[in-house]
Design a protein around this motif. Structure first.
Motif, PDB file in Angstrom:
ATOM      1  N   PHE A 264       1.000  -1.253   0.035  1.00  0.00           N
ATOM      2  CA  PHE A 264       0.240   0.012   0.244  1.00  0.00           C
ATOM      3  C   PHE A 264       0.696   1.004  -0.277  1.00  0.00           C
ATOM      4  CE2 PHE A 264      -3.294  -2.558   2.535  1.00  0.00           C
ATOM      5  CZ  PHE A 264      -3.885  -2.926   1.287  1.00  0.00           C
ATOM      6  N   ALA A 265       1.838   0.897   1.155  1.00  0.00           N
ATOM      7  CA  ALA A 265       2.812   2.596   0.740  1.00  0.00           C
ATOM      8  C   ALA A 265       3.025   2.774  -0.616  1.00  0.00           C
ATOM      9  CB  ALA A 265       3.626   2.215   1.744  1.00  0.00           C
ATOM     10  N   LEU A 266       3.549   1.513  -1.146  1.00  0.00           N
ATOM     11  CA  LEU A 266       4.281   1.526  -2.698  1.00  0.00           C
ATOM     12  C   LEU A 266       3.132   2.691  -3.386  1.00  0.00           C
ATOM     13  CD1 LEU A 266       6.172  -1.427  -3.093  1.00  0.00           C
ATOM     14  CD2 LEU A 266       7.251   0.384  -2.047  1.00  0.00           C
ATOM     15  N   ASP A 267       1.549   2.779  -3.387  1.00  0.00           N
ATOM     16  CA  ASP A 267       0.561   3.418  -4.420  1.00  0.00           C
ATOM     17  C   ASP A 267       1.092   4.514  -3.301  1.00  0.00           C
ATOM     18  OD1 ASP A 267       0.248   1.187  -5.526  1.00  0.00           O
ATOM     19  OD2 ASP A 267      -1.026  -0.187  -4.473  1.00  0.00           O
ATOM     20  N   SER A 268       0.550   5.016  -2.342  1.00  0.00           N
ATOM     21  CA  SER A 268       0.518   5.797  -1.330  1.00  0.00           C
ATOM     22  C   SER A 268       1.147   6.774  -0.969  1.00  0.00           C
ATOM     23  CB  SER A 268      -0.692   5.226  -0.317  1.00  0.00           C
ATOM     24  OG  SER A 268       0.910   5.477   1.137  1.00  0.00           O
ATOM     25  N   ILE A 269       2.329   6.304  -1.290  1.00  0.00           N
ATOM     26  CA  ILE A 269       3.592   7.765  -1.241  1.00  0.00           C
ATOM     27  C   ILE A 269       3.673   8.158  -2.046  1.00  0.00           C
ATOM     28  CG2 ILE A 269       5.710   8.120  -0.179  1.00  0.00           C
ATOM     29  CD1 ILE A 269       3.978   7.894   1.680  1.00  0.00           C
ATOM     30  N   PRO A 270       3.842   7.822  -3.676  1.00  0.00           N
ATOM     31  CA  PRO A 270       4.490   8.566  -4.837  1.00  0.00           C
ATOM     32  C   PRO A 270       2.567   9.235  -4.981  1.00  0.00           C
ATOM     33  CG  PRO A 270       4.778   6.300  -5.105  1.00  0.00           C
ATOM     34  CD  PRO A 270       4.350   6.151  -3.641  1.00  0.00           C
ATOM     35  N   ALA A 271       2.127   8.954  -4.215  1.00  0.00           N
ATOM     36  CA  ALA A 271       0.373   9.822  -4.788  1.00  0.00           C
ATOM     37  C   ALA A 271       0.091  10.824  -4.318  1.00  0.00           C
ATOM     38  CB  ALA A 271      -0.545   9.196  -4.569  1.00  0.00           C
ATOM     39  N   ILE A 272       0.722  11.195  -2.460  1.00  0.00           N
ATOM     40  CA  ILE A 272       0.869  12.255  -1.324  1.00  0.00           C
ATOM     41  C   ILE A 272       2.398  12.882  -2.124  1.00  0.00           C
ATOM     42  CG2 ILE A 272       2.332  10.811   0.324  1.00  0.00           C
ATOM     43  CD1 ILE A 272       0.174  12.638   1.520  1.00  0.00           C
ATOM     44  N   PHE A 273       3.704  12.570  -2.181  1.00  0.00           N
ATOM     45  CA  PHE A 273       4.286  13.401  -3.224  1.00  0.00           C
ATOM     46  C   PHE A 273       4.120  14.293  -4.335  1.00  0.00           C
ATOM     47  CE2 PHE A 273       7.525  10.721  -0.654  1.00  0.00           C
ATOM     48  CZ  PHE A 273       8.056  11.974   0.031  1.00  0.00           C
ATOM     49  N   GLY A 274       2.522  14.207  -4.955  1.00  0.00           N
ATOM     50  CA  GLY A 274       1.709  14.651  -6.385  1.00  0.00           C
ATOM     51  C   GLY A 274       1.702  15.918  -5.762  1.00  0.00           C
ATOM     52  N   LEU A 275       0.716  15.808  -4.001  1.00  0.00           N
ATOM     53  CA  LEU A 275       0.315  16.730  -4.156  1.00  0.00           C
ATOM     54  C   LEU A 275       1.120  17.762  -3.620  1.00  0.00           C
ATOM     55  CD1 LEU A 275      -2.597  14.570  -2.949  1.00  0.00           C
ATOM     56  CD2 LEU A 275      -2.461  16.564  -5.005  1.00  0.00           C
ATOM     57  N   THR A 276       2.593  17.304  -2.756  1.00  0.00           N
ATOM     58  CA  THR A 276       3.327  17.738  -2.438  1.00  0.00           C
ATOM     59  C   THR A 276       4.569  17.628  -1.639  1.00  0.00           C
ATOM     60  OG1 THR A 276       3.392  19.790   0.485  1.00  0.00           O
ATOM     61  CG2 THR A 276       1.959  17.420   0.501  1.00  0.00           C
ATOM     62  N   GLN A 277       5.702  18.435  -1.828  1.00  0.00           N
ATOM     63  CA  GLN A 277       7.136  17.381  -1.874  1.00  0.00           C
ATOM     64  C   GLN A 277       7.722  17.841  -0.776  1.00  0.00           C
ATOM     65  OE1 GLN A 277       6.680  19.241  -5.277  1.00  0.00           O
ATOM     66  NE2 GLN A 277       5.500  17.289  -5.590  1.00  0.00           N
ATOM     67  N   SER A 278       6.453  18.943   0.417  1.00  0.00           N
ATOM     68  CA  SER A 278       7.069  19.357   1.900  1.00  0.00           C
ATOM     69  C   SER A 278       7.158  17.422   2.660  1.00  0.00           C
ATOM     70  CB  SER A 278       6.534  19.846   2.572  1.00  0.00           C
ATOM     71  OG  SER A 278       6.053  19.979   3.895  1.00  0.00           O
ATOM     72  N   VAL A 279       8.218  17.540   3.437  1.00  0.00           N
ATOM     73  CA  VAL A 279       8.099  16.294   3.951  1.00  0.00           C
ATOM     74  C   VAL A 279       7.274  16.363   5.192  1.00  0.00           C
ATOM     75  CG1 VAL A 279       9.718  14.388   4.800  1.00  0.00           C
ATOM     76  CG2 VAL A 279      10.621  15.665   3.538  1.00  0.00           C
ATOM     77  N   TYR A 280       7.400  17.298   5.358  1.00  0.00           N
ATOM     78  CA  TYR A 280       6.355  17.091   7.080  1.00  0.00           C
ATOM     79  C   TYR A 280       5.301  17.452   7.597  1.00  0.00           C
ATOM     80  CZ  TYR A 280       4.295  19.223  11.260  1.00  0.00           C
ATOM     81  OH  TYR A 280       3.472  19.726  12.954  1.00  0.00           O
ATOM     82  N   LEU A 281       4.355  17.464   5.935  1.00  0.00           N
ATOM     83  CA  LEU A 281       3.426  17.629   5.187  1.00  0.00           C
ATOM     84  C   LEU A 281       3.085  16.374   5.358  1.00  0.00           C
ATOM     85  CD1 LEU A 281       2.316  21.037   3.354  1.00  0.00           C
ATOM     86  CD2 LEU A 281       1.926  20.340   5.798  1.00  0.00           C
ATOM     87  N   VAL A 282       4.335  15.629   4.233  1.00  0.00           N
ATOM     88  CA  VAL A 282       3.937  13.918   3.606  1.00  0.00           C
ATOM     89  C   VAL A 282       3.176  13.520   5.019  1.00  0.00           C
ATOM     90  CG1 VAL A 282       4.124  12.567   2.899  1.00  0.00           C
ATOM     91  CG2 VAL A 282       4.319  14.537   2.066  1.00  0.00           C
ATOM     92  N   PHE A 283       4.340  13.559   5.837  1.00  0.00           N
ATOM     93  CA  PHE A 283       4.244  13.464   7.224  1.00  0.00           C
ATOM     94  C   PHE A 283       3.242  12.705   8.162  1.00  0.00           C
ATOM     95  CE2 PHE A 283       5.123  12.573  11.796  1.00  0.00           C
ATOM     96  CZ  PHE A 283       4.925  10.923  11.751  1.00  0.00           C
ATOM     97  N   THR A 284       3.002  14.070   8.426  1.00  0.00           N
ATOM     98  CA  THR A 284       1.312  14.301   8.799  1.00  0.00           C
ATOM     99  C   THR A 284       0.200  13.901   7.838  1.00  0.00           C
ATOM    100  OG1 THR A 284       1.588  16.771   8.275  1.00  0.00           O
ATOM    101  CG2 THR A 284       2.437  16.418  10.427  1.00  0.00           C
ATOM    102  N   ALA A 285      -0.170  14.272   6.933  1.00  0.00           N
ATOM    103  CA  ALA A 285      -1.018  14.284   6.578  1.00  0.00           C
ATOM    104  C   ALA A 285      -1.664  12.466   6.235  1.00  0.00           C
ATOM    105  CB  ALA A 285      -1.411  14.467   4.649  1.00  0.00           C
TER     106      ALA A 285
END
Length: 401
Positions: free
Chosen positions: A208-229
């Motif tokens: 699941f992580a292999l799908d979801s992590i690229p998806a959220i990096f497509g919306l923001t490149q802020s590591v903090y926002l990626v992690f908290t979201a």
């Protein structure tokens, strides 16, 4: 968005505190959450995620706030899709209802750990190699295509390669011993199926992580926002499982909505990659002037697709039929093979009877298809026979819940 070490520390402590609170006050004592309990705590976790997003909006600005909410909504939708696989795994391993909370919490904690690793790895790759955006975009487009095809990977089943290896090299028992991970069998210490189902969920979480992590990096490149979201999308997932238990099978168009969202983000990533291009064989390593999709547009698209998908699923006669069939099959399996507590067995049986009443009220074309499902009809027949046997020998409650 520059985030200080203090803010990072407070965020990590807060998330860890929520996980520990969930364990000590809800999961440590095995029980079946009521609809009221699941609803209240799901609302609390959603409220916390929204409050956090408002904080990002106030202190980080409109763009950061929009990126957080777009990421959180997307990850939340993907986490609901994860619940379908969790449902299959829990039923395949015949995990007693009261013990499912511990398995789900383990899955959430494992997801947090695994995805945190993927997040920092993804951030490092993006900072070092701009071509990673092309890769992420391609992954999302392929995933969207698989969702449209209804491609169910064997690795996401209950008999995936991780479980086969565990069963081959580790001594395991066939029966549960409450929610214990180990038990004694013939004087030897062996693993219980509880540990195996945790291994299975852990393995699927990585996929699941292999799908979801690229998806959220497509919306923001802020590591903090990626992690908290990502974290806030996972917190409360356990409660959401019990809250949506009867609705999960109803969301028949969710995969199409998620496919549209992932394809949209995949295109967004590729457009961004073209804009930032430094790959030598693409336009001589020079950037390409293309239109980039604004974050607010992304947020509006994601929310719009999810609303249409959910409404269409809930209003669909096919979805209603599928819901009743899946619920009847699940309750029959629970009654026959999983639960041993007489009171809860009786509750399951009466839920099964209610689902059968719903099936009888469906249009004839759906009832005809159901009657042709010999496996389901045999399952229902055996459930009724077992209930009658239990009533006759006095081992079953007879008061309808």
């Amino acid at each position: 968005m520059q985030v200080s070490g203090l803010v990072w520390s407070l965020t990590l402590v807060g998330i860890l505190g929520l996980v520990l609170f969930d364990f000590y006050f809800h999961v440590r004592r095995a029980h079946i959450p009521s609809l009221k309990e699941a609803g209240i705590w799901s609302s609390i976790y959603v409220g916390l995620a929204i409050l956090f997003g408002l904080g990002v909006l106030i202190f980080g600005g409109q763009d950061m706030g929009a990126e957080y909410f777009a990421g959180w909504v997307t990850e939340k939708a993907l986490s609901v899709d994860n619940l379908f696989v969790f449902l299959v795994l829990l039923n395949s391993f015949k995990v007693p209802r009261a013990d499912q909370q511990k398995v789900l919490l383990f899955g959430i904690v494992f997801s947090l750990i695994a995805r945190t690793g993927f997040i920092f790895l993804g951030a490092a790759l993006i900072n070092s190699f701009a071509w990673v955006f092309y890769l992420f975009g391609l992954i999302l487009l392929i995933t969207a295509g698989n969702l449209l095809k209804g491609d169910d990977s064997e690795d996401r089943s209950a008999d995936n390669v991780i479980i086969r290896i565990a069963r081959r090299f580790l001594r395991t028992s066939d029966d549960y011993d409450g929610d214990k991970l180990f038990t004694m069998q013939d004087g030897k210490r062996v693993l219980t199926p509880m540990l195996l189902v945790m291994i299975a969920i852990g393995g699927t979480d990585i996929l699941f992580a292999l799908d979801s992590i690229p998806a959220i990096f497509g919306l923001t490149q802020s590591v903090y926002l990626v992690f908290t979201a990502t974290a806030f999308s996972l917190l409360g997932l356990r409660q959401l499982y019990f809250l949506l238990d009867g609705l999960l099978d109803r969301l028949i168009y969710l995969s199409y909505g998620l496919a549209a969202i992932l394809a949209f983000i995949g295109v967004k990533l590729i457009l961004h990659a073209l804009h930032e291009n430094n790959v030598p064989f693409i336009n001589g390593g020079e950037h390409i002037d293309v239109v980039e999709i604004d974050t607010l547009v992304s947020l509006a698209f994601i929310i719009g697709v999810l609303i249409i998908t959910v409404v269409a699923s809930l209003l669909s006669p096919k979805g209603r039929a599928q819901t009743y069939v899946a619920a009847a099959r699940r309750h029959a399996n629970e009654f026959l093979d999983i639960e041993t507590d007489p009171k809860y067995c009786d509750e399951i049986y009466h839920k099964l009877v209610d689902e059968e009443e719903h099936l009888k009220k469906l249009p004839e074309k759906y009832r005809a298809r159901i009657r042709q499902e010999s496996e389901l009809m045999d399952l229902l027949r055996r459930a009724h026979q077992l209930h009658e046997q239990r009533v006759n020998d006095g081992s079953c409650f007879t008061v309808k819940v």
